[in-house]
Design a protein around this motif. Sequence first.
Motif, short mmCIF file in Angstrom:
data_model
loop_
_atom_site.label_atom_id
_atom_site.label_comp_id
_atom_site.label_asym_id
_atom_site.label_seq_id
_atom_site.Cartn_x
_atom_site.Cartn_y
_atom_site.Cartn_z
N ASP A 193 52.77 26.63 47.18
CA ASP A 193 51.92 25.54 47.67
C ASP A 193 52.07 24.29 46.80
O ASP A 193 51.62 23.22 47.19
CB ASP A 193 50.45 26.00 47.67
CG ASP A 193 49.51 24.95 48.26
OD1 ASP A 193 49.83 24.44 49.36
OD2 ASP A 193 48.47 24.65 47.64
N CYS A 210 50.06 29.20 44.11
CA CYS A 210 49.12 28.25 44.74
C CYS A 210 48.28 27.59 43.65
O CYS A 210 47.15 27.18 43.89
CB CYS A 210 48.21 28.98 45.73
SG CYS A 210 49.08 29.54 47.20
N ARG A 227 38.24 31.67 38.16
CA ARG A 227 37.51 31.66 39.44
C ARG A 227 38.39 32.10 40.60
O ARG A 227 38.03 32.98 41.38
CB ARG A 227 36.97 30.25 39.71
CG ARG A 227 35.88 29.80 38.75
CD ARG A 227 35.49 28.35 39.02
NE ARG A 227 34.51 27.89 38.07
CZ ARG A 227 34.81 27.42 36.85
NH1 ARG A 227 36.08 27.37 36.43
NH2 ARG A 227 33.86 26.99 36.05
N ILE A 228 39.56 31.46 40.73
CA ILE A 228 40.41 31.74 41.90
C ILE A 228 41.09 33.11 41.75
O ILE A 228 41.11 33.90 42.70
CB ILE A 228 41.44 30.62 42.10
CG1 ILE A 228 40.72 29.30 42.40
CG2 ILE A 228 42.40 30.96 43.25
CD1 ILE A 228 41.58 28.06 42.33
N ASP A 275 44.62 37.71 31.57
CA ASP A 275 43.95 36.45 31.19
C ASP A 275 43.54 36.64 29.75
O ASP A 275 43.03 37.71 29.39
CB ASP A 275 42.71 36.23 32.08
CG ASP A 275 42.12 34.83 31.92
OD1 ASP A 275 42.11 34.08 32.89
OD2 ASP A 275 41.66 34.49 30.79
P1 NAD Z 1 39.62 28.58 36.11
O1 NAD Z 1 39.48 27.66 34.95
O2 NAD Z 1 38.39 29.21 36.66
O3 NAD Z 1 40.64 29.77 35.75
C1 NAD Z 1 41.83 29.58 35.06
C2 NAD Z 1 42.05 30.81 34.20
O4 NAD Z 1 43.33 30.71 33.58
C3 NAD Z 1 41.03 30.95 33.08
O5 NAD Z 1 40.35 32.19 33.18
C4 NAD Z 1 41.85 30.87 31.80
O6 NAD Z 1 41.38 31.72 30.77
C5 NAD Z 1 43.21 31.31 32.32
N1 NAD Z 1 44.30 30.96 31.43
C6 NAD Z 1 44.42 29.88 30.62
N2 NAD Z 1 45.57 29.94 29.93
C7 NAD Z 1 46.19 31.08 30.31
C8 NAD Z 1 47.42 31.70 29.96
N3 NAD Z 1 48.23 31.16 29.05
N4 NAD Z 1 47.74 32.86 30.56
C9 NAD Z 1 46.93 33.42 31.49
N5 NAD Z 1 45.73 32.89 31.84
C10 NAD Z 1 45.39 31.72 31.27
O7 NAD Z 1 40.40 27.77 37.22
P2 NAD Z 1 40.53 28.11 38.77
O8 NAD Z 1 39.44 27.46 39.52
O9 NAD Z 1 40.73 29.55 38.92
O10 NAD Z 1 41.86 27.30 39.12
C11 NAD Z 1 43.09 27.63 38.51
C12 NAD Z 1 44.09 26.52 38.78
O11 NAD Z 1 44.42 26.53 40.16
C13 NAD Z 1 43.57 25.10 38.54
O12 NAD Z 1 43.71 24.73 37.19
C14 NAD Z 1 44.40 24.25 39.46
O13 NAD Z 1 45.52 23.77 38.77
C15 NAD Z 1 44.84 25.22 40.53
N6 NAD Z 1 44.28 24.93 41.86
C16 NAD Z 1 45.15 24.64 42.87
C17 NAD Z 1 44.65 24.40 44.13
C18 NAD Z 1 45.58 24.04 45.25
O14 NAD Z 1 45.22 23.22 46.09
N7 NAD Z 1 46.75 24.62 45.34
C19 NAD Z 1 43.27 24.45 44.37
C20 NAD Z 1 42.42 24.74 43.32
C21 NAD Z 1 42.93 24.99 42.05
#
Ligand code: NAD
Length: 319
Positions: A264, A238, A159-160, A179
């Motif tokens: 972050d 982040c 997502r992010i 990914d």
């Molecule tokens: P998400 O689940 O939508 O995306 C995570 C992606 O990582 C997935 O597409 C997954 O396939 C991929 N992934 C898993 N293992 C992997 C690997 N070994 N190599 C490469 N890619 C891999 O999650 P998101 O909403 O995008 O959030 C990602 C992370 O960001 C969260 O898990 C959280 O820890 C962090 N986050 C931090 C903040 C903050 O305040 N700094 C805010 C939101 C989320």
Amino acid sequence: MTTATKTINVFIADPLSEDGIFPLRQEQDLDLNIIVDTGLAPEELIAKIADVDVLLVRSQTTVTREVIEAAKNLKLIGRAGVGVDNIDLTAATEHGIIVVNAPDGNTNSAAEHTIAMMTSLARHIPQAFNTLKNGKWDRKSYVGVELKNKTLGVLGFGRIGVEVAYRAKGQRMNVMAYDPFLTDERAKELGVTKSTVEEICATADFITVHTPLLPETRNLINKEKFAMMKDGVRIINCARGGIINEDDLYDAIVEGKVAGAALDVFVSEPATDHKLLTLPQVIATPHLGASTIEAQESVAVDVSNDIIKFYKTGTVTNP
Ligand code: NAD
Ligand code: MLT
């Protein structure tokens, strides 16, 4: 399924948006006893959790096996945010406790924060501001680099990561993404180059990580990966402390391989006394990626509605 006649003790252990927990406060059919008690030490939480049915946390509280074993009535843990790495999922599963998160509510805020950090890193904005606040008009020390035509490598394209890529393309950057679930079609549709981690390391001017913290992603960026990178690469994290090995990042900056890093998140938070913070090339925020009014309301509404759904239907939206 629990009936509406039983009092349900909902314990909120981290600061959550009051607007976000409004669905819980206005719920009429369920007898919800909402307890807000934040900033507790682990042993204080353990002492208070025996009669709790629902535990709601953000990222500050670590829900350990000890906490779960002390919570004899616990049925549900709600995480107002994405990452569930602060919850012992194995212990929760063993005790039949459901864990729900809020996967979408802070996507936009985290992506915007990532872009803000990347731009600040490229233009030394925090360092220059700090100098000016201290009464020095220094234009020589803070010559930056443009983002336009630079290559951004995105590790973790969920997502992010995708939202970061959209915004980076708006800055006219070239975007490479890795990914394990990224298909050729999706990469084409989003206008990014599907790449391996190694290809990103060898090519990117900026690298940003957006994976969850998992055993496979811990130290995803380490000494070996830094060695593959271009001199002067800039790094942004982040997502979670630990995806980038902090000692190796420190060495790569000191050796001049990495021109700067925007962080972050840290392995251990709060991280007020961290060696990376002593380096002038490092800019940092105290885990603010999701800290907007909109995101905090959204994630708290999502978990609140899931709690209500669970007690009314026996199911949840985001297990
Ligand atoms: P998400 O689940 O939508 O995306 C995570 C992606 O990582 C997935 O597409 C997954 O396939 C991929 N992934 C898993 N293992 C992997 C690997 N070994 N190599 C490469 N890619 C891999 O999650 P998101 O909403 O995008 O959030 C990602 C992370 O960001 C969260 O898990 C959280 O820890 C962090 N986050 C931090 C903040 C903050 O305040 N700094 C805010 C939101 C989320
Ligand atoms: C998350 O995983 O959602 C982030 O860490 C944001 C947060 O809860 O502070």
